[in-house]
Structures are given as C-alpha cells and as structure tokens.
Design an enzyme around this catalytic site. Structure first.
Site, PDB file in Angstrom:
ATOM      1  CG  ASP A 156      -1.593  -1.157   1.609  1.00  0.00           C
ATOM      2  OD1 ASP A 156      -1.509  -2.129   0.853  1.00  0.00           O
ATOM      3  OD2 ASP A 156      -2.240  -1.166   2.665  1.00  0.00           O
ATOM      4  CD  GLN A 208       2.175  -1.161   5.284  1.00  0.00           C
ATOM      5  OE1 GLN A 208       2.008  -2.237   5.822  1.00  0.00           O
ATOM      6  NE2 GLN A 208       2.610  -0.093   5.961  1.00  0.00           N
ATOM      7  CB  SER A 260      -1.774   1.089   5.573  1.00  0.00           C
ATOM      8  OG  SER A 260      -1.105   0.344   4.598  1.00  0.00           O
ATOM      9  NE  ARG A 276      -5.972  -4.249   8.090  1.00  0.00           N
ATOM     10  CZ  ARG A 276      -6.585  -5.385   8.420  1.00  0.00           C
ATOM     11  NH1 ARG A 276      -6.672  -5.747   9.689  1.00  0.00           N
ATOM     12  NH2 ARG A 276      -7.134  -6.141   7.490  1.00  0.00           N
ATOM     13  CG  ASP A 277      -5.450  -0.006   6.768  1.00  0.00           C
ATOM     14  OD1 ASP A 277      -4.353  -0.262   7.294  1.00  0.00           O
ATOM     15  OD2 ASP A 277      -6.081  -0.827   6.081  1.00  0.00           O
ATOM     16  CD  GLU A 279      -6.991  -5.024   4.124  1.00  0.00           C
ATOM     17  OE1 GLU A 279      -6.481  -5.731   4.995  1.00  0.00           O
ATOM     18  OE2 GLU A 279      -6.618  -5.049   2.923  1.00  0.00           O
TER      19      GLU A 279
END
Ligand code: FRU
Length: 510
Positions: free
Chosen positions: A26, A42, A83, A153-154, A208
C-alpha cells in the site's frame, strides 16, 4: 520513474514507482510539503515478499520522477508499521514542532507482534518529522487510539473545517466487521468517537484503507459532495482486491451515503456492478489520496497488485509497483455525481507522436507499423464501432507468429482491449498476455460497462513494461492490470469483427 533504481531489471516499470529492492504494498502517508510530494509505502526492507512491515519512502517534485529515500519508519521488536496517512500540522496542534516550523505527523497502525504485551492487537500511533520528512521520531505516548481490536487499522486523517467546527478527523476500519469508524481530535493526540459507516455495498472481503474527501461537482464549489473510499480484499469487482467508493454528505460527525445500494453483509452479492468502483481491473488496490496538495487537487495512488497473487508475481529482487498518480474529480453523469480519473501523464509533451487519421477498419486484424511498437508508451484511440461485433486494440503482441497469417495462433502472446457495442462492455483480456502461469487467479478478462458517447468509445492507454492502465470515456471508467509478456512482444494491432468499424483517431507516444 524511479530515478535511483536499476531500470534494466526485467519488467521494471519506467513510470510506475517500485522500490529499488524488495517488496512494497500500500501507498502510505501521501502528502505534499514545501514543493515536494512524499510517497511512503508498506515495505519489507529485508525481502521480496510481505513481512517486516515498515514505511519505505520516496520523494518527487513532479509526481513522475521518484527518488527513493531511506526507510522512514522501521518495524521493531514490538510492532509492525501498517498503513496510515500523514499530515502537515500547520497549526502545530500536536506540539511536535513550532508554529514557524510545523511538523509532519504520520498516523500509522501499530500491528503489535509477539515482543509486545499488546501482541495481536492493532491500534493507531504517531511519528513526527521536523526536518521535512527526512527523519521520523515515534511519539512516546503511542498508541494514541486503541479499541482493543485485532482489526482496527489504516487511519486516514484530514483537517475538517465546516459547520460543525474545525478539528482533525480520522477514518479507519474495523476490517473484519466491514466498518469505517470515524474519530475527531483537536491535536492528533487524543481522539473521540464520532460515528460508524457500514457494512454496505461490497462486503465480500475485509474493508481496508479508507479515505474521505470533499470535491466540487462539475467544478462548482458551491455544490460539493464527499467521497468515501473503501478498499476491500477479496470481494473486488474483478476478483480479489479492489476499491469501492460511496458519494454523499459529511456533516462533521457522520457520513451520509447517497449511493448505498445494499446494506449489511451480503452473502451472495449479485449487485456488484451497481456499486461505485475506483477501477475495474485486478491491480488497483489500497488507493488513497494525498493531503495538502496545492489548489485543492485530489490526487490518488493505488498499489498495482492484488493480494490473490501478489506474492507470486515474477520478481527480480524487487516486487510490486504503484499505479500512476491519478487526479480524481466528481462529474454528473445520468443525474448523479461519479468519479472520473485522469493520470498524471508521463508522456505529455514528450517523444514522438505518431498519428493515424480517420480510417475504415476492415474485419480482422490490422497490424500497425513496427515503429509504433513498444512496451513503454501511451495510446489515445477513438472508435466508432457502428455494427461491428467487437472492435479494439491488440497490445504487447508477438509479431513473429501472427504477422504473416493475420490471425492469432494458439499460444502467441497478446493483451486485448475490446469494446462490444452489443453488450456496451469494454474488456481487457490478459489470459494470453505472456507469463500467466505463476498463479491460477492471474489470467483474467476484466470488464466494465461504458456507454458510447455520440456513438464513440475513447480510450487512453498507458503501457509500462509490466502493466496496462486504461482510461475510458475521459476517465469515467478505468481498468488496471499487470502483464508479464516477453520483451519482444511489443507489436500493436487494431481489430474489428463482423461488419468492421471506423477508427476516428489513433495516436501513440513513446
Ligand atoms: C492492505 C493492508 C492494510 C494493512 C497493510 C499491511 O493491503 O492489508 O490493511 O495495513 O496492508 O501491510
């Protein structure tokens, strides 16, 4: 172009960023500051498959030539650096810099590993830079937002300035629950829950890398909408990883979607084609936008790969590339705002342009002159399919086997972009594109419905060694796919089926 990479490696794209060595996925922390675009990503600094997740770093002044920088935020014994995003903290709300020298602040996911008491959990953390992104320091108070969740996340963070006030907003995911969760903060350090969006529309995989931004509709700044981007994997429109988007309103607390077709988790989703998709190919994932871009332009990059087979793609010490940078806008089509995308064009004002004028395309293959061949080029083409069965362009074709016969023989390499007036579909067929055998999910025909405009279909195509990116009807629909042909498969042909068709214009730039 990666100006520091060894460009002679097999399949190494010229205009799509790849790490000099090792793995990337990512795009992270995309931002503009003091004349420089920063692309973090990433990255596995140790190997060419996923692992040791850290933030790699590259910089560019034109979004085309990228220079690799040292790893910005490395993993350690307690956490992998997943991320996230980065902002210029102009008002120094975090206190990490000064008002004269505002800090850059990265908001990333700490994915805690076995060395940590929080092993197995994911929470949001900060790192900051006071030297314009060259060196990064982790905040001693990490994590700044913890839901005691294994799938949180993210984070994408932006400064909200609207009717509800002025503050930082974070959009992140509860990935397994297919939820986008929103939080607010005055200072990036303490966060307060705002709302949850989802599940809705495509839910066939984990959610995501979300993003949320405001855009004028048809360029009218008094009529705006918010775009909520939700990447998901698997469950994308073409299979495996993909990016969907919702259009609606954001009141500073809640995102109100105007494009929700289905709500909740779909067991068997038959309405996929009705949802908004960032791309209809297999290789455009984890797409998010830059922050702080001058002039309010909204620029996005996606990872040009798919989790189905990313670990198996042919590699030469490096693996995976980013998409070209795309500017996105909202335009009204059929009474509702939809995203259109335009690539930052490496070929603008470059090289030699070879143009064919209006032509009748007889049924069958029309091979184009050898000087048009190539593996790094841009094509602009416009067809009037009329009553043709299908019409299109054969890309990266093996000239040896096919030139003589004018028909394709079994096993000869080619990637075929075709438009069918009967179904109104544009398709990109990579089933015979070259090396397709490294994973069973790789060979694919990816399709998107695009109506003719004034009886015509227009496409802009970027070929860059191991990829094809197609922008149809001025960016109304895109198809992005990797391909791994032999270097020698570089010929181009036009084709029409049935009664033949008209070629309105055709231009190639190398
Ligand atoms: C998306 C993703 C993110 C995660 C990162 C880990 O491709 O799975 O959800 O933060 O990759 O590398």
């Amino acid at each position: 172009m990666n100006t520091t990479a060894d460009l002679d490696c097999r399949y190494r794209p010229k205009w799509h960023y790849s790490a000099q060595r090792n793995w990337l996925n990512d795009p992270n922390g995309l931002l503009y500051s003091n004349g420089v675009y920063h692309l973090f990503y990433q990255h596995n600094p140790e190997g060419d498959t996923w692992g040791n997740m850290s933030w790699g770093h590259a910089t560019s002044v034109d979004l085309l030539h990228w220079e690799e920088q040292p790893v910005a935020i490395p993993c350690d014994d307690e956490e992998a650096i997943y991320s996230g995003s980065a902002v210029v903290d102009v008002r120094n709300t975090s206190g990490f810099g000064t008002s004269d020298n505002p800090p850059l602040v990265a908001i990333y996911t700490s994915a805690y590993t076995s060395g940590s008491p929080m092993a197995g959990l994911q929470a949001q953390s900060l790192a900051y830079s006071t030297d314009d992104g060259t060196t990064w320091t982790k905040y001693s108070g990490n994590p700044v937002l913890d839901r005691v969740s294994p799938d949180f996340r993210d984070p994408k963070v932006f400064w909200y300035d609207g009717d509800a006030g002025s503050y930082w907003v974070m959009v992140a995911v509860e990935a397994a629950r297919r939820e986008v969760v929103l939080y607010s903060s005055p200072d990036l350090l303490s966060w307060e829950y705002l709302s949850t969006f989802g599940p809705a529309n495509a839910t066939g995989g984990v959610w995501e890398c979300p993003d949320l931004f405001e855009l004028p509709v048809d360029g009218d700044v008094s009529n705006t909408r918010w775009v909520l981007v939700v990447n998901l994997s698997p469950g994308g429109i073409a299979g495996g990883s993909g990016g969907q988007y919702f259009v609606g309103k954001f009141d500073g607390v809640t995102f109100h979607s105007e494009t929700t077709v289905t709500e909740g988790l779909q067991a068997d989703d038959t309405r996929m084609a009705e949802y908004g998709w960032l791309d209809w190919g297999r290789d455009y994932y984890a797409a998010v936008s830059f922050s702080n871009v001058p002039g309010g332009r909204r620029l996005m990059i996606g990872w040009m790969n798919n989790w189905q087979y990313a670990a198996a793609t042919p590699s030469d010490g490096w693996r995976s590339a980013m998409s070209l940078v795309r500017e996105v806008k909202l335009v009204s089509r059929g009474g509702r705002p939809v995203l259109v995308q335009e690539a930052i064009d490496p070929f603008e004002g470059q090289g030699t342009e070879l143009t064919l004028g209006r032509n009748r395309l007889e049924p069958g293959l029309t091979w184009l002159p050898e000087e048009l061949s190539g593996d790094v080029l841009r094509i602009d083409a416009e067809f009037e399919p009329g009553h043709a069965g299908r019409v299109g362009i054969v890309l990266r074709a093996d000239p040896q086997r096919d030139a003589a016969t004018g028909v394709f023989s079994a096993g000869s390499e080619r990637t075929v972009l075709a438009y069918s007036p009967a179904t109104g579909e544009l398709s990109l067929d990579r089933t015979e594109s070259g090396n397709v055998g490294f994973h069973e999910a790789f060979p694919s025909v990816d399709r998107v419905a695009v109506p003719l405009e004034d009886g015509r279909i227009r496409v802009r195509i970027f070929l860059d060694r191991c990829s094809v990116e197609v922008f149809a009807q001025d960016g109304r629909a895109t198809i992005t796919d990797q391909i791994f042909p032999a270097d020698s498969s570089a010929a181009l042909a036009l084709f029409a089926e049935g009664e033949g068709a008209s070629l309105v214009s055709f231009a190639v730039v190398h």
